[in-house]
Design a protein around this motif. Structure first.
Motif, PDB file in Angstrom:
ATOM      1  N   LYS A  25      31.213 -32.649 -47.211  1.00 31.27           N
ATOM      2  CA  LYS A  25      30.150 -31.900 -47.869  1.00 31.27           C
ATOM      3  C   LYS A  25      28.854 -32.703 -47.967  1.00 31.27           C
ATOM      4  CE  LYS A  25      33.349 -29.035 -50.525  1.00 31.27           C
ATOM      5  NZ  LYS A  25      33.777 -28.557 -51.861  1.00 31.27           N
ATOM      6  N   LYS A  26      28.537 -33.361 -46.863  1.00 30.99           N
ATOM      7  CA  LYS A  26      27.285 -34.097 -46.755  1.00 30.99           C
ATOM      8  C   LYS A  26      26.599 -33.729 -45.454  1.00 30.99           C
ATOM      9  CE  LYS A  26      28.289 -38.329 -49.384  1.00 30.99           C
ATOM     10  NZ  LYS A  26      28.319 -39.811 -49.308  1.00 30.99           N
ATOM     11  N   SER A  27      25.276 -33.883 -45.437  1.00 32.37           N
ATOM     12  CA  SER A  27      24.530 -33.622 -44.205  1.00 32.37           C
ATOM     13  C   SER A  27      24.326 -34.898 -43.403  1.00 32.37           C
ATOM     14  CB  SER A  27      23.163 -33.035 -44.547  1.00 32.37           C
ATOM     15  OG  SER A  27      22.342 -34.007 -45.192  1.00 32.37           O
TER      16      SER A  27
ATOM     17  N   GLU B 288      18.726 -26.372 -51.092  1.00 34.13           N
ATOM     18  CA  GLU B 288      19.707 -25.285 -51.192  1.00 34.13           C
ATOM     19  C   GLU B 288      20.449 -25.046 -49.876  1.00 34.13           C
ATOM     20  OE1 GLU B 288      17.647 -21.921 -52.782  1.00 34.13           O
ATOM     21  OE2 GLU B 288      17.615 -22.747 -54.822  1.00 34.13           O
ATOM     22  N   SER B 289      19.819 -25.365 -48.760  1.00 36.18           N
ATOM     23  CA  SER B 289      20.491 -25.214 -47.460  1.00 36.18           C
ATOM     24  C   SER B 289      21.347 -26.431 -47.121  1.00 36.18           C
ATOM     25  CB  SER B 289      19.460 -24.997 -46.352  1.00 36.18           C
ATOM     26  OG  SER B 289      18.634 -26.137 -46.203  1.00 36.18           O
ATOM     27  N   LYS B 290      21.315 -27.426 -48.019  1.00 33.50           N
ATOM     28  CA  LYS B 290      22.105 -28.659 -47.864  1.00 33.50           C
ATOM     29  C   LYS B 290      21.781 -29.397 -46.559  1.00 33.50           C
ATOM     30  CE  LYS B 290      25.929 -26.740 -50.584  1.00 33.50           C
ATOM     31  NZ  LYS B 290      25.313 -27.167 -51.856  1.00 33.50           N
ATOM     32  N   LYS B 291      20.517 -29.363 -46.182  1.00 33.63           N
ATOM     33  CA  LYS B 291      20.115 -30.039 -44.952  1.00 33.63           C
ATOM     34  C   LYS B 291      19.868 -31.526 -45.159  1.00 33.63           C
ATOM     35  CE  LYS B 291      18.173 -26.109 -42.445  1.00 33.63           C
ATOM     36  NZ  LYS B 291      16.959 -25.524 -41.816  1.00 33.63           N
TER      37      LYS B 291
ATOM     38  N   ASP C 198      20.663 -35.040 -47.945  1.00 30.82           N
ATOM     39  CA  ASP C 198      21.433 -35.570 -49.078  1.00 30.82           C
ATOM     40  C   ASP C 198      20.536 -36.232 -50.111  1.00 30.82           C
ATOM     41  OD1 ASP C 198      23.794 -34.766 -47.845  1.00 30.82           O
ATOM     42  OD2 ASP C 198      23.962 -36.650 -46.738  1.00 30.82           O
TER      43      ASP C 198
END
Length: 340
Positions: free
Chosen positions: A57-59, A116-119, A121
């Motif tokens: 769950k990281k970019s 919000e798009s998790k692009k 960290d």
């Protein structure tokens, strides 16, 4: 290209153990981790960044945020140098860089979309302003970031790296005073930048220490456009009782002062002394070479990136405040005051 299964076979572990090592899990023993890493190196495995990100769950991406109009984002070589040093550190952690540039009125929208798009960290913010909307937004959602600049109001609750710009402004002005100058101007960038305010404060404190009354006609602030720097320089130097020296906010402003001085038949280093900040590449090759305050730009970028990467890897929050030393680099643009 090698697969995770092949790495697992080579290291004599399960594929899930390889995945946990790639994700940086602290639950895997040092011996096993070493064996897996050696297998990765031997087989030339290159992790798929997207798959790796989904698993933990990281970019594995850091955003570098520049709050200014895109067409003016890189007029100042400060940004080239600082981004270069940030990239060097971030890439060494196998993270990528996302460069985010925005008009001030749209920056919150951009930051929110990226978060919000998790692009990304975390963010490195390349400037600090009074009532900074980027700092306020990221702080409000408890998102990880570091600021290059002093975050007013958040000095003890935000990670930041900076110079002592008030001291630097004081020393630059005192340097000119030591050469006999008493009519000293100040040319700054945007007045809402904390770095502008701090260097200007140092300028005023130096004048006050030596009993010199500041003149409003000698003090100018400008936006990011070269044209406005040039216009300010002309207004200052075209006065009947012009200054004999100028403290410039950065080397880019100083170059515009050089151009205006030449148009007015003033010789920099003799008729007019100029000191600036940044010690960019242009400061050494301009004519005459520019006396400037070296703020150690590459060091600023490296430390900011290291602080953010440490923050991304920690479960508990530790706020860090780092002051990078500066020094005056003497060249030929400053000379002893001439009698007018």
């Amino acid at each position: 290209m090698a697969t995770i299964k092949e790495i697992a076979k080579e290291a004599n572990v399960s594929p899930s153990t390889v995945s946990r090592v790639l994700a940086g899990s602290s639950k895997i023993s040092p011996e096993t981790t070493k064996r897996v890493l050696e297998a990765i190196k031997k087989l030339g495995y290159v992790p798929n960044a997207n798959a790796k990100g989904l698993a933990v769950k990281k970019s594995f991406t850091v955003g570098v945020f520049v709050p200014r109009e895109p067409e003016n984002a890189f007029l100042n070589s400060f940004f080239d140098q600082v981004i270069t040093s940030i990239c060097t550190v971030v890439n060494s952690f196998e993270y990528d860089i996302l460069l985010a540039i925005s008009n001030p009125e749209k920056e919150r929208e951009l930051l929110k979309r990226l978060v919000e798009s998790k692009k990304v960290d975390g963010f490195v913010l390349l400037s600090s302003r009074e009532k900074d909307p980027a700092i306020e937004y990221l702080k409000s959602i408890d998102f990880k970031f570091v600021v290059i600049g002093r975050p007013i109001g958040y000095e003890n609750s935000v990670n930041w790296v900076d110079n002592d710009n008030q001291k630097a402004g004081f020393e630059a002005t005192e340097y000119l005073i030591g050469l006999g100058h008493r009519k000293i101007a100040f040319m700054g960038g945007p007045s809402d930048l904390v770095v502008t305010a701090d260097r200007f404060s140092g300028y005023k404190k130096a004048l006050e220490k030596y009993g010199i009354q500041p003149r409003s006609s000698y003090i100018k602030f400008a936006n990011y456009y070269r044209k406005s720097y040039r216009e300010n320089a002309y207004e200052i130097l075209n006065q009947e009782d012009r200054p004999t020296a100028i403290v410039c906010m950065d080397d880019l402003i100083a170059i515009e002062v050089f151009k205006v001085a030449e148009s007015l038949n003033l010789k920099v280093g003799k008729d007019l002394s100029v000191i600036a900040f940044n010690n960019s590449n242009v400061s050494e090759i301009c004519q005459p070479p520019l006396t400037t305050v070296d703020i150690n730009i590459l060091h600023l970028g490296r430390l900011a990136a290291e602080v953010l990467m440490m923050d991304l890897g920690e479960s508990t929050k530790t706020y860090r405040r780092i002051i990078v030393p500066h020094q005056i680099v003497e060249r030929d643009s400053c000379g002893k005051a001439q009698m007018l």
